[in-house]
Design a protein around this motif. Structure first.
Motif, short mmCIF file in Angstrom:
data_model
loop_
_atom_site.label_atom_id
_atom_site.label_comp_id
_atom_site.label_asym_id
_atom_site.label_seq_id
_atom_site.Cartn_x
_atom_site.Cartn_y
_atom_site.Cartn_z
N LYS A 2 0.69 -1.15 0.05
CA LYS A 2 -0.03 0.15 -0.04
C LYS A 2 0.83 1.21 0.12
CE LYS A 2 -3.85 -2.22 2.32
NZ LYS A 2 -4.90 -1.95 3.50
N LYS A 3 2.07 1.23 0.81
CA LYS A 3 2.81 2.27 0.91
C LYS A 3 3.42 2.75 -0.62
CE LYS A 3 4.08 1.78 5.59
NZ LYS A 3 5.33 1.31 6.43
N LEU A 4 4.07 1.59 -1.18
CA LEU A 4 4.46 1.73 -2.62
C LEU A 4 3.53 2.30 -3.55
CD1 LEU A 4 6.64 -1.49 -2.77
CD2 LEU A 4 7.61 0.86 -2.42
N SER A 5 2.33 1.87 -3.63
CA SER A 5 1.06 2.08 -4.37
C SER A 5 0.83 3.63 -4.26
CB SER A 5 0.03 1.29 -4.21
OG SER A 5 -1.19 1.95 -5.09
N GLN A 6 0.79 4.13 -3.06
CA GLN A 6 0.73 5.66 -2.59
C GLN A 6 1.75 6.44 -3.13
OE1 GLN A 6 -0.43 5.40 1.51
NE2 GLN A 6 -2.33 4.46 1.30
N GLN A 7 2.92 5.82 -2.71
CA GLN A 7 4.17 6.85 -3.02
C GLN A 7 4.26 7.00 -4.70
OE1 GLN A 7 7.36 4.99 -1.38
NE2 GLN A 7 6.76 5.41 0.72
N ASN A 8 3.84 5.76 -5.37
CA ASN A 8 3.67 5.73 -6.90
C ASN A 8 2.79 6.81 -7.43
OD1 ASN A 8 5.96 3.97 -6.94
ND2 ASN A 8 4.50 2.11 -7.38
N ILE A 9 1.56 6.70 -6.74
CA ILE A 9 0.45 7.64 -7.06
C ILE A 9 1.04 9.15 -6.93
CG2 ILE A 9 -1.79 8.62 -6.83
CD1 ILE A 9 -2.58 5.73 -6.15
N ALA A 10 1.54 9.44 -5.75
CA ALA A 10 1.93 10.76 -5.29
C ALA A 10 2.96 11.20 -6.35
CB ALA A 10 2.49 10.76 -3.72
N LEU A 11 4.14 10.40 -6.73
CA LEU A 11 5.11 10.58 -7.44
C LEU A 11 4.39 10.94 -8.94
CD1 LEU A 11 7.93 10.99 -8.12
CD2 LEU A 11 8.01 8.34 -8.73
N ILE A 12 3.64 10.27 -9.45
CA ILE A 12 3.08 10.60 -10.75
C ILE A 12 2.38 11.86 -10.67
CG2 ILE A 12 1.33 10.10 -12.56
CD1 ILE A 12 2.22 7.06 -11.78
#
Length: 450
Positions: free
Chosen positions: A47-57
């Motif tokens: 979940k952290k990685l998914s949230q970070q990827n979304i935030a990065l995009i």
């Protein structure tokens, strides 16, 4: 080896594939974890990685929007200036008067912004002595840079103007050496020679060379070098109150406008201006005034785009993007105004841009070393009391500034110095500090796991 609840366990662990490592986390180092938890999927990390990827995009998308916005306003401003002052187009031959009017427009917008948004108001202001000795010289150099840049566009092409203006960095470094703002080195001296060689090649084969316009634009580049060096001197004192572009325009624009207004009197002549065909009737005067004010609005919008771009990224990002902006401006000038580039011009331009890119690369290397030092300082923050922590932050803000520049004459000096908006960032973003620290901790955890 022992048996527990029918499950055979031992002290050895079987090797796992990379796929399994991504899905399951062995918590051998966690003294509070139970044996039955060691093979459970770690859904929190996913979940952290998914949230970070979304935030990065999302963050990258917003940054791209601001870059394109800055490109748009800066390019429109360059085309506007050439169209406004060129004999082949609108042919308004009074660039100093126009530039002084633009200062009034920017001062008005900056004042309204400070009036309507109290949180961006500066808490300090320069004293009369500081204004005369530090702010006014910077305003004088900026006025000459803007005035001469626009004056040169009366006779030279936009592409040739852009190529000559790219020499600003060489003069920035020269005056940084003279003012002892930058320590001379063989690398920086080499960059100066690379840029000057590129400029010489561009000038040597210019198809529409005009000596007056060339002298004006090169003098503007020299004034630009003095301007950014004086900017660094000006920003050494945080008590000046120039913490954001609104405050900078508020303090600098009046002096710049007065200087340009005074210079316009003997050079262009106000009787000549208001007796020209552009003010022959009331309707024609309104039309001309609207066109002049539109340029001031473009300049202010470009400055705001610069500000928000640097606020989200850094001055290094702006400098790197500036290289591509110069290329885009030259390309657009060939489409809009029919400018012609020879092979020698193109080679000289490539050499000059290579020197600028090399300089930015050196800055990135320095910023990387500074970032590593900052990480080490952050690790020490837990061992410091509040007073020591404040001193550390003050030293970091002071040392994180890098003398930078912009080839766009209308840029506000405060924008180009990294760390100059520290107080503004701290004031505006104070509500999100906790979220930022949580994200940094998550990033550090992921880095350590990898």
């Amino acid at each position: 080896m022992e048996h527990r609840h029918g499950i055979k366990t031992d002290n050895t662990t079987t090797p796992q594939s990379p796929i399994e490592n991504d899905v399951y986390t062995l918590q051998d180092d966690d003294p509070l974890s139970l044996p039955s938890e060691r093979l459970l999927p770690d859904q929190s990390n996913g979940k952290k990685l998914s949230q970070q990827n979304i935030a990065l995009i999302k963050s990258s998308g917003i940054n791209l929007v601001w870059i394109l916005t800055w490109y748009l306003f800066a390019t429109f401003l360059s085309v506007y200036n050439k169209w406004m002052f060129s004999e082949e187009h609108y042919n308004f031959q009074f660039p100093l008067f126009v530039s002084s009017t633009h200062m009034v427009v920017q001062f008005t917008f900056a004042g309204l912004s400070l009036l309507l948004v109290p949180k961006i108001r500066p808490t300090k202001r320069p004293s009369v002595k500081d204004y005369i000795l530090k702010v006014f010289p910077c305003a004088l150099a900026t006025s000459l840079d803007i005035g001469l840049s626009n004056f040169s566009l009366k006779t030279i092409t936009l592409s040739f103007y852009t190529m000559c203006k790219s020499s600003t960095l060489a003069f920035v470094l020269i005056f940084a050496f003279l003012f002892r703002l930058e320590k001379p080195s063989f690398k920086l001296i080499g960059i100066i020679f690379i840029i000057l060689i590129g400029v010489l090649l561009m000038v040597s084969d210019e198809t529409e060379f005009e000596i007056v316009g060339f002298i004006c634009v090169m003098t503007a580049s020299i004034c630009g070098g003095i301007r950014w060096a004086l900017t660094e001197v000006l920003l050494r004192k945080e008590s000046m109150g120039l913490t954001n572009p609104f405050a900078s325009i508020l303090f600098l624009a009046p002096a710049q406008g007065i200087i340009l207004f005074i210079l316009a009197a003997p050079v262009e002549g106000y009787p000549t201006i208001f007796r020209s065909a552009f003010f022959v009737s009331f309707s024609e005067g309104i039309h001309t005034t609207g066109i002049i004010l539109a340029g001031g609005c473009l300049a202010f919008c470009m400055i705001m785009a610069e500000f928000f771009l640097i606020k989200r990224t850094s001055v290094v990002t702006l400098s790197v993007c500036g290289i591509f902006k110069e290329v885009a401006t030259i390309f657009i000038s060939t489409l809009v105004f029919g400018d012609i580039l020879t092979i020698i011009n193109s080679i000289g331009l490539c050499i000059t841009l290579f020197g600028i890119a090399l300089y930015n690369w050196l800055k990135i290397q320095r910023a990387t070393r500074q970032a590593r030092k900052d990480v080490h300082d952050q690790e020490l923050e837990g061992m410091l009391d509040n007073n020591d922590e404040n001193d550390l932050n003050h030293q970091h803000h002071r040392h994180s500034r890098e003398p930078m520049y912009s080839m766009v004459a209308e840029s506000t000096p405060i924008l180009m110095v990294d760390g100059a908006m520290t107080n503004y960032r701290d004031h505006v973003d104070s509500d999100s500090d906790d979220n930022l620290s949580i994200n940094k901790n998550h990033t550090r955890e992921q880095y350590e796991l990898r």
